[in-house]
Scaffold this active site. Sequence first.
Site, PDB file in Angstrom:
ATOM      1  N   ASP A  67       0.823  -1.213   0.000  1.00  6.10           N
ATOM      2  CA  ASP A  67       0.000   0.000   0.000  1.00  6.10           C
ATOM      3  C   ASP A  67       0.856   1.263   0.000  1.00  6.10           C
ATOM      4  OD1 ASP A  67       0.954  -0.394   2.593  1.00  6.10           O
ATOM      5  OD2 ASP A  67      -0.993  -0.955   3.396  1.00  6.10           O
ATOM      6  N   ASP A 136      -7.550  -3.293  13.993  1.00  2.14           N
ATOM      7  CA  ASP A 136      -8.907  -3.548  13.476  1.00  2.14           C
ATOM      8  C   ASP A 136      -8.926  -4.754  12.529  1.00  2.14           C
ATOM      9  OD1 ASP A 136      -7.621  -2.549  11.250  1.00  2.14           O
ATOM     10  OD2 ASP A 136      -9.027  -0.913  10.875  1.00  2.14           O
ATOM     11  N   HIS A 138      -7.008  -5.158   9.846  1.00  2.00           N
ATOM     12  CA  HIS A 138      -6.675  -4.927   8.443  1.00  2.00           C
ATOM     13  C   HIS A 138      -5.379  -5.623   8.058  1.00  2.00           C
ATOM     14  CE1 HIS A 138      -4.554  -0.829   9.426  1.00  2.00           C
ATOM     15  NE2 HIS A 138      -3.677  -1.800   9.465  1.00  2.00           N
ATOM     16  N   GLU A 143      -9.510  -2.141   5.271  1.00  4.03           N
ATOM     17  CA  GLU A 143     -10.211  -1.829   6.509  1.00  4.03           C
ATOM     18  C   GLU A 143     -11.485  -2.677   6.606  1.00  4.03           C
ATOM     19  OE1 GLU A 143      -8.406  -0.392   8.409  1.00  4.03           O
ATOM     20  OE2 GLU A 143      -7.867   1.680   7.960  1.00  4.03           O
TER      21      GLU A 143
HETATM   22  P1  PGA Z   1       2.289  -2.041  13.011  1.00  2.00           P
HETATM   23  O1  PGA Z   1       1.225  -1.952  11.818  1.00  2.00           O
HETATM   24  O2  PGA Z   1       3.319  -3.035  12.574  1.00  2.00           O
HETATM   25  O3  PGA Z   1       2.841  -0.640  13.087  1.00  2.00           O
HETATM   26  O4  PGA Z   1       1.542  -2.484  14.212  1.00  2.00           O
HETATM   27  C1  PGA Z   1       0.695  -3.111  11.276  1.00  2.00           C
HETATM   28  C2  PGA Z   1      -0.454  -2.775  10.367  1.00  2.00           C
HETATM   29  O5  PGA Z   1      -1.222  -1.847  10.676  1.00  2.00           O
HETATM   30  O6  PGA Z   1      -0.619  -3.478   9.353  1.00  2.00           O
END
Ligand code: PGA
Length: 262
Positions: A67, A136, A138, A143
């Site tokens: 992304d 969440d 994702h 999302e």
């Molecule tokens: P993080 O993010 O490694 O900073 O926890 C993971 C994500 O949101 O995919």
Amino acid sequence: MEVIIQSDEKAAALLVARMVAKELRGNPHLVIGLATGRTMEDVYAGLVRMHEEDELDFSLCQTFNLDEYVGLAPDNPNSYRATMHRHLFSRVNLDLRNTHLPNGLAPDLEEECAQYEKSIQKCGGLDLQLLGIGQDGHIGFNEPLSALRSRTRVKALTPATLAQNAAYFGGPAQVPRRAITMGVGTILESRRCLLLATGKAKANIIAQAVEGPITAMISATALQLHPRCTVIVDEPAAGRLQGSDYYRWIFANEPEWAEFHS
Ligand code: PGA
């Protein structure tokens, strides 16, 4: 799906790096799907070390990031292009022409998303997709309620994601509101998925993603449909898994994993 539980976040990240390195040594033309986020930083540090100390060669592989934020120029330090450059691209012998991220400044975002899917296909599809997980659920920026068959497209970020990423931008209000992300369907087509999650804050969502029912409300549950998905967690992130004794037994006894013990 298989779950591997490691003692701490360093051990979990190092195991992922070793799994990537093994695949890359087996196929120097590997097409790797990359992820950003704090959790991945130790994985990239591990790969950099293997490049420096064990001649791990990235010169022929291709990378596709999951992304990129809409509206950020590639040289903006908060763009995922710049983030990848800092943690990996500038520190190993990747050919920058083989590193792909969606362009968040493309004048026609829909066309950019379609082209991104085409570039993945042109390279023969993703061999190995690295994934983090948001609180969440994702994967990428898929999302809640992302279609389980979705392709690369623009998604609005949830307030929870804005809050999770606020520290990088100096507050949630400064975080871009939208991102281009590979779809859940795009991710499910990769030949292998490695999802890494560490820390107590991920324990709930990991239990739901691995052991809960498949639902578009939690994109990571779609990985239960993937033919070859391995979830690597540290002890705190494994804290709410019901089946952890069974997962530990498989890791300790299946010959496939013997080389990764210790
Ligand atoms: P993080 O993010 O490694 O900073 O926890 C993971 C994500 O949101 O995919």
